[in-house]
Design a protein around this motif. Structure first.
Motif, PDB file in Angstrom:
ATOM      1  N   HIS B  95      10.813 -39.787  77.610  1.00  0.00           N
ATOM      2  CA  HIS B  95      11.638 -39.456  76.458  1.00  0.00           C
ATOM      3  C   HIS B  95      10.842 -39.821  75.206  1.00  0.00           C
ATOM      4  CE1 HIS B  95      15.216 -38.676  78.745  1.00  0.00           C
ATOM      5  NE2 HIS B  95      15.407 -39.924  79.131  1.00  0.00           N
ATOM      6  N   GLN B  96      11.175 -39.199  74.105  1.00  0.00           N
ATOM      7  CA  GLN B  96      10.614 -39.600  72.822  1.00  0.00           C
ATOM      8  C   GLN B  96      11.562 -40.649  72.231  1.00  0.00           C
ATOM      9  OE1 GLN B  96       7.701 -37.890  71.133  1.00  0.00           O
ATOM     10  NE2 GLN B  96       7.323 -37.451  73.297  1.00  0.00           N
ATOM     11  N   LEU B  97      11.033 -41.828  71.954  1.00  0.00           N
ATOM     12  CA  LEU B  97      11.882 -42.899  71.424  1.00  0.00           C
ATOM     13  C   LEU B  97      11.977 -42.766  69.903  1.00  0.00           C
ATOM     14  CD1 LEU B  97      10.807 -45.988  73.558  1.00  0.00           C
ATOM     15  CD2 LEU B  97      12.648 -44.346  73.957  1.00  0.00           C
ATOM     16  N   LEU B  98      13.146 -42.378  69.440  1.00  0.00           N
ATOM     17  CA  LEU B  98      13.366 -42.167  68.012  1.00  0.00           C
ATOM     18  C   LEU B  98      14.067 -43.383  67.413  1.00  0.00           C
ATOM     19  CD1 LEU B  98      14.636 -38.463  68.265  1.00  0.00           C
ATOM     20  CD2 LEU B  98      12.298 -39.282  67.859  1.00  0.00           C
ATOM     21  N   GLU B  99      13.809 -43.617  66.141  1.00  0.00           N
ATOM     22  CA  GLU B  99      14.435 -44.761  65.474  1.00  0.00           C
ATOM     23  C   GLU B  99      15.940 -44.520  65.346  1.00  0.00           C
ATOM     24  OE1 GLU B  99      12.483 -45.441  61.746  1.00  0.00           O
ATOM     25  OE2 GLU B  99      10.509 -45.355  62.694  1.00  0.00           O
ATOM     26  N   ASN B 100      16.696 -45.526  65.716  1.00  0.00           N
ATOM     27  CA  ASN B 100      18.144 -45.425  65.582  1.00  0.00           C
ATOM     28  C   ASN B 100      18.549 -45.855  64.177  1.00  0.00           C
ATOM     29  OD1 ASN B 100      20.900 -45.569  65.742  1.00  0.00           O
ATOM     30  ND2 ASN B 100      20.925 -47.411  67.041  1.00  0.00           N
ATOM     31  N   PRO B 101      19.072 -44.934  63.383  1.00  0.00           N
ATOM     32  CA  PRO B 101      19.421 -45.297  62.004  1.00  0.00           C
ATOM     33  C   PRO B 101      20.559 -46.305  61.928  1.00  0.00           C
ATOM     34  CG  PRO B 101      20.218 -43.093  62.516  1.00  0.00           C
ATOM     35  CD  PRO B 101      19.373 -43.520  63.672  1.00  0.00           C
ATOM     36  N   LEU B 102      21.308 -46.446  63.009  1.00  0.00           N
ATOM     37  CA  LEU B 102      22.459 -47.356  62.997  1.00  0.00           C
ATOM     38  C   LEU B 102      22.150 -48.703  63.642  1.00  0.00           C
ATOM     39  CD1 LEU B 102      25.355 -44.887  63.906  1.00  0.00           C
ATOM     40  CD2 LEU B 102      24.931 -45.980  61.700  1.00  0.00           C
ATOM     41  N   VAL B 113      16.451 -44.427  70.153  1.00  0.00           N
ATOM     42  CA  VAL B 113      17.244 -43.404  70.829  1.00  0.00           C
ATOM     43  C   VAL B 113      16.320 -42.651  71.778  1.00  0.00           C
ATOM     44  CG1 VAL B 113      18.667 -41.346  70.527  1.00  0.00           C
ATOM     45  CG2 VAL B 113      18.713 -43.144  68.791  1.00  0.00           C
ATOM     46  N   PRO B 114      16.410 -42.890  73.087  1.00  0.00           N
ATOM     47  CA  PRO B 114      15.613 -42.094  74.026  1.00  0.00           C
ATOM     48  C   PRO B 114      16.051 -40.637  73.951  1.00  0.00           C
ATOM     49  CG  PRO B 114      16.494 -44.070  75.074  1.00  0.00           C
ATOM     50  CD  PRO B 114      17.204 -43.918  73.762  1.00  0.00           C
ATOM     51  N   SER B 115      15.111 -39.759  73.671  1.00  0.00           N
ATOM     52  CA  SER B 115      15.511 -38.403  73.296  1.00  0.00           C
ATOM     53  C   SER B 115      14.585 -37.342  73.873  1.00  0.00           C
ATOM     54  CB  SER B 115      15.500 -38.299  71.767  1.00  0.00           C
ATOM     55  OG  SER B 115      15.882 -37.019  71.340  1.00  0.00           O
ATOM     56  N   ASP B 116      15.181 -36.180  74.171  1.00  0.00           N
ATOM     57  CA  ASP B 116      14.392 -34.976  74.476  1.00  0.00           C
ATOM     58  C   ASP B 116      14.470 -33.980  73.322  1.00  0.00           C
ATOM     59  OD1 ASP B 116      13.538 -35.937  76.911  1.00  0.00           O
ATOM     60  OD2 ASP B 116      15.061 -34.894  78.087  1.00  0.00           O
ATOM     61  N   LEU B 117      15.160 -34.362  72.251  1.00  0.00           N
ATOM     62  CA  LEU B 117      15.286 -33.472  71.091  1.00  0.00           C
ATOM     63  C   LEU B 117      13.930 -33.052  70.518  1.00  0.00           C
ATOM     64  CD1 LEU B 117      17.011 -32.120  68.802  1.00  0.00           C
ATOM     65  CD2 LEU B 117      16.874 -34.323  67.605  1.00  0.00           C
ATOM     66  N   PRO B 118      12.962 -33.962  70.383  1.00  0.00           N
ATOM     67  CA  PRO B 118      11.677 -33.518  69.807  1.00  0.00           C
ATOM     68  C   PRO B 118      11.009 -32.394  70.598  1.00  0.00           C
ATOM     69  CG  PRO B 118      11.836 -35.891  69.698  1.00  0.00           C
ATOM     70  CD  PRO B 118      13.001 -35.422  70.538  1.00  0.00           C
ATOM     71  N   TYR B 119      11.236 -32.352  71.916  1.00  0.00           N
ATOM     72  CA  TYR B 119      10.649 -31.263  72.705  1.00  0.00           C
ATOM     73  C   TYR B 119      11.299 -29.921  72.360  1.00  0.00           C
ATOM     74  CZ  TYR B 119       8.783 -35.142  75.478  1.00  0.00           C
ATOM     75  OH  TYR B 119       8.135 -36.283  75.874  1.00  0.00           O
ATOM     76  N   ALA B 120      12.468 -29.988  71.719  1.00  0.00           N
ATOM     77  CA  ALA B 120      13.165 -28.755  71.317  1.00  0.00           C
ATOM     78  C   ALA B 120      12.789 -28.323  69.913  1.00  0.00           C
ATOM     79  CB  ALA B 120      14.676 -28.963  71.411  1.00  0.00           C
TER      80      ALA B 120
END
Lengths: 83, 533
Positions: B95-102, B113-120
Motif C-alpha cells: 500500500h502507499q502510506l499517506l499522511e493522515n490529516p486527522l 493511511v494505507p492506501s491504493d488510491l495513488p495507484y489510481a
C-alpha cells in the motif's frame, strides 16, 4: 508471542477514536506521557469486562503492539501501591 | 493495445511460495488471461521487479516510491488500460502510506493511511492525499494473505476471478450498529433504490449467528464498528458493543460472486494472521468465493443520522449504486470516489481526504457483477459451460465503454485541477480557539487550486504555488468534543448553523463526537458533525 514486551502504568478509561467509526471509552494504560489501549486476545475491543476490572490499578502487562497505541495482552499483574 | 494490466512482484511471490508455488500462480494467471479474452479483454501481466517497456525495476519489495513509479510507467506504456489489477497483498505490492490529516492520538491514532488510491492516479509519488484527489484509473487488488505460504489460497482467488460469471441476484444482507440506524436506513434506501425494501439487522438487538439463508444473499452492506487486526465487526448501543459479524461465521455460507461493502473502521485492513489475530473478514469473504470487498484500511468516519450522511456513508452507497448499475467493481469504486469528492461541497475537508485515501477494492476490478463483458473477439478454450455463461449476457460495445471511461478520466482530472482541499497547519494541534468549544482542535488552511481554465498541474505543490486567490484567513477546524463540552458545542453550533448554510444537520448533537468547521475570520462558513459509526 512474537514481539512481546512488558509495559507498566496506571489503568484509566479514556475516550478513543473520537468522532470515528470506532469511537469508544477504552481501557488505557498510562505511563507518564505515553498511553496504550489494552486489548485481550479474544476479548471485545470496545468493551471487555475483564479489563474494566483493572481501571484504577497500577499494573504490569506483557503483550505485543497491534499498532503503536494498542497492546494485545498475553498476561498482566497488579502491582502493589508501593510498586 | 491491452485493456487490463496485472501487476505483481514475482520475487516477492517466489519468496513466499517458492519456485513451485510460483509456477502454479503463473498457470492460474494464464487461465485468467484466457478467460479475460473471452470477456473481450486483452490482459497483460507485468512484474514490477522485472518489467518490460523500460520501466524502472523495483529492487526493494516494500519501496513504495519505486513501486508507484514502476506501475505508473507500465500503465502509461501500455496505453492506459481500462483496468489495473494489483496481484498480491501488501507484502507483494505495498500500500502507499499517506499522511493522515486527522492524526491526533488518542482521537485518531492512524499516523498513516494505507492506501491504493495513488495507484489510481497519474500524479507522481507523494505522501499527501490531496495530491491524489482526482483519481482516473480503475484499480483493484486481489490480495494474497500477508506472510502466507499456502499458494493454493492465492491460486483459488485467481481462479475465482477466472470463473466468475455474474453475481447471482440482488438480494442483500444489511448489518448496522443500532446507534447508526438513521444513517443505515438512508444508506440502504439510496444504495438499493427501487429494489424491494429490505430489512436491516440492527445490532443490538439482533445478533449472530446469521442464518445460512441470510448470509447467502449476494450483496452484503455492513455499517458497524471495526477494530485493528480484528476479524470481527461490532454493533453498538449505550456502552455496549456486541459482535455483529465474525469471519468464522461466514465460512461455507458465502454465495459465489457476492459483493461486500463495509463502512467499518479497519473493514479492509490486510494483516498477517496469527492464532491471536485470525484471518481478516474481507480475506475470509474472498476465500469463500466473494467477488469483491470494498472497505477501509483503518479508522473511518461517517454519520449516525440520515441528514448528516457523510464520508463512508456516501462513498459506500455510491459504490453499491454503481455496481447495481452494471459497472465493473473497479469502475464502481472510481465512480464512487469521484462522486464522493464532488459531494463534499466547496472544500474537501480532512475527514473527506482520509475517506478518499482509505477505501479500497479487494477483488478483480474488471469483474462485472451485473453487467456483461466487452464484445469478445473470438472464443478460446476455457470450458464450454463458462463460454456459454458469458454468451448469455449481452456484451457492451467497446466504443460505449471507452466513451464512458473517458468521461470518468476527465472528471478525475477536473477534480485534480480545481478541488480546494485542507492542509494541516503544523503546531496548531492543541489550540482550543475556534467557534466550537471542546477538546483538542486541529487547524487546517484551505488551499485553492488555480482556475480550471489554467494549464493542468496535478501535484499539490504546483497547484498550491499557483493559488494566488488563496484566502489566508479561511480555515478548517476539527474539534474533538469531550462529553463535558457537548452542551456548549451544541449551542455554539446552532448559532453557526444560522449564520451560514451548513452541510448536514447541525441542529441536533445527541452526544459527543467531533465537529468540522470552516471559518473565515470570525465567520462560520459551514460546519458539520462526524460521529463514531
Amino acid at each position: 508471542m512474537a514481539g512481546s514486551k512488558r509495559f507498566t502504568g496506571n489503568v484509566v478509561k479514556k475516550r478513543w477514536g473520537k468522532g470515528s467509526k470506532s469511537d469508544h471509552m477504552a481501557v488505557v494504560l498510562e505511563s507518564g506521557e505515553s498511553f496504550h489501549r489494552l486489548r485481550r486476545v479474544g476479548g471485545n475491543p470496545f468493551f471487555d469486562e475483564e479489563l474494566e476490572k483493572l481501571v484504577g490499578k497500577k499494573i504490569e502487562v506483557k503483550g505485543s503492539l497491534m499498532d503503536p497505541y494498542t497492546i494485545l495482552l498475553t498476561s498482566w499483574q497488579e502491582l502493589d501501591k508501593s510498586g | 493495445m491491452i485493456q487490463k494490466l496485472i501487476v505483481t512482484n514475482v520475487a516477492a511471490l517466489k519468496k513466499k511460495y517458492g519456485a513451485a508455488g510460483l509456477k502454479l500462480i503463473q498457470k492460474a494467471l494464464a487461465r485468467l488471461v484466457a478467460a479475460d479474452a473471452l470477456r473481450g479483454l486483452t490482459t497483460r501481466i507485468e512484474a514490477v521487479d522485472n518489467p518490460t517497456r523500460s520501466a524502472p525495476k523495483v529492487t526493494i519489495i516494500g519501496n513504495q516510491r519505486q513501486v508507484k513509479a514502476t506501475i505508473d510507467k507500465l500503465f502509461t506504456a501500455h496505453g492506459s488500460p481500462d483496468y489495473l489489477l494489483i496481484l498480491g497483498g501488501p507484502d507483494v505490492i505495498p500500500h502507499q502510506l499517506l499522511e493522515n490529516p486527522l492524526f491526533s492520538p488518542p482521537d485518531d491514532i492512524d499516523r498513516n493511511v494505507p492506501s491504493d488510491l495513488p495507484y489510481a492516479c497519474s500524479a507522481p509519488f507523494s505522501t499527501k492525499i490531496p495530491d491524489f484527489i482526482g483519481p482516473t484509473r480503475v484499480v483493484g487488488r486481489l490480495p494474497d494473505v500477508v506472510g502466507s505460504r499456502k499458494v493454493a489460497d492465492l491460486v483459488a482467488l485467481i481462479d475465482g476471478a477466472t470463473t466468475f460469471s455474474g453475481t447471482p441476484g440482488k438480494t442483500s444482507l444489511v448489518l448496522s450498529a443500532d446507534e447508526w440506524a438513521g444513517a443505515s436506513r438512508a444508506n440502504v434506501r439510496l444504495a438499493f433504490g427501487a429494489l424491494p425494501r429490505r430489512a436491516i439487522e440492527m445490532v443490538p438487538p439482533k445478533s449472530p449467528p446469521w442464518s445460512s439463508a441470510q448470509l447467502a444473499h449476494p450483496l452484503h452492506f455492513i455499517n458497524c464498528h471495526g477494530d485493528v487486526k480484528t476479524p470481527m465487526f461490532f454493533g453498538s448501543s449505550t456502552a455496549n458493543y456486541p459482535t455483529a459479524l465474525e469471519a468464522s461465521g461466514v465460512v461455507g455460507k458465502v454465495t459465489r460472486g457476492s459483493v461486500i461493502t463495509a463502512e467499518c473502521c479497519y473493514g479492509a485492513q490486510l494483516y498477517k494472521p496469527t492464532k491471536a489475530k485470525p484471518l481478516s473478514i474481507p480475506e475470509t469473504y474472498l476465500s469463500q468465493g466473494a467477488a469483491g470487498f470494498c472497505g477501509s484500511s483503518n479508522i473511518a468516519y461517517g454519520s449516525d443520522s440520515a441528514s448528516g450522511r457523510c464520508a463512508a456513508d456516501i462513498l459506500c452507497v455510491e459504490f453499491v449504486k454503481a455496481v447495481l448499475a452494471k459497472a465493473s467493481l473497479g469502475r464502481a469504486l472510481l465512480e464512487a470516489r469521484i462522486k464522493f469528492i464532488k459531494s463534499t461541497g466547496s472544500v474537501a475537508d480532512p475527514a473527506d481526504e482520509k475517506t478518499l485515501g482509505q477505501f479500497m477494492l479487494l477483488g478483480d476490478p474488471s469483474t462485472r457483477p451485473f453487467g456483461a463483458g466487452l464484445e469478445a473477439p473470438e472464443p478460446r478454450s476455457v470450458t464450454r459451460g463458462f463460454a456459454k455463461a458469458l454468451a448469455a449476457v449481452a456484451p457492451m460495445a467497446p466504443a460505449d465503454h471507452r466513451a464512458g471511461r473517458k468521461a470518468l478520466e476527465q472528471a478525475g482530472d477536473e477534480i485534480a485541477r480545481t478541488k480546494p482541499f485542507a492542509e494541516r497547519v503544523k503546531g496548531a494541534a492543541k489550540s482550543t480557539r475556534g467557534p466550537i468549544p471542546g477538546g483538542k482542535t486541529l487547524i487546517f488552511r484551505v488551499v485553492r487550486p488555480a482556475a480550471a481554465a489554467q494549464p493542468k498541474a496535478k501535484t499539490r505543490g504546483a497547484r498550491a504555488a499557483r493559488s494566488s486567490a488563496d484566502q489566508p484567513t479561511e480555515q478548517i477546524q476539527v474539534t474533538f468534543i469531550t462529553s463535558a463540552d457537548a452542551p456548549r458545542a451544541r449551542s455554539a453550533l446552532r448559532g453557526g448553523a444560522k449564520a451560514a448554510a451548513p452541510r448536514g444537520n447541525q441542529r441536533r448533537i445527541p452526544y459527543t463526537k467531533a465537529v468540522i468547521t470552516r471559518t473565515r475570520g470570525a465567520e462560520v462558513l459551514s460546519s458539520r458533525r462526524i460521529v463514531s459509526k
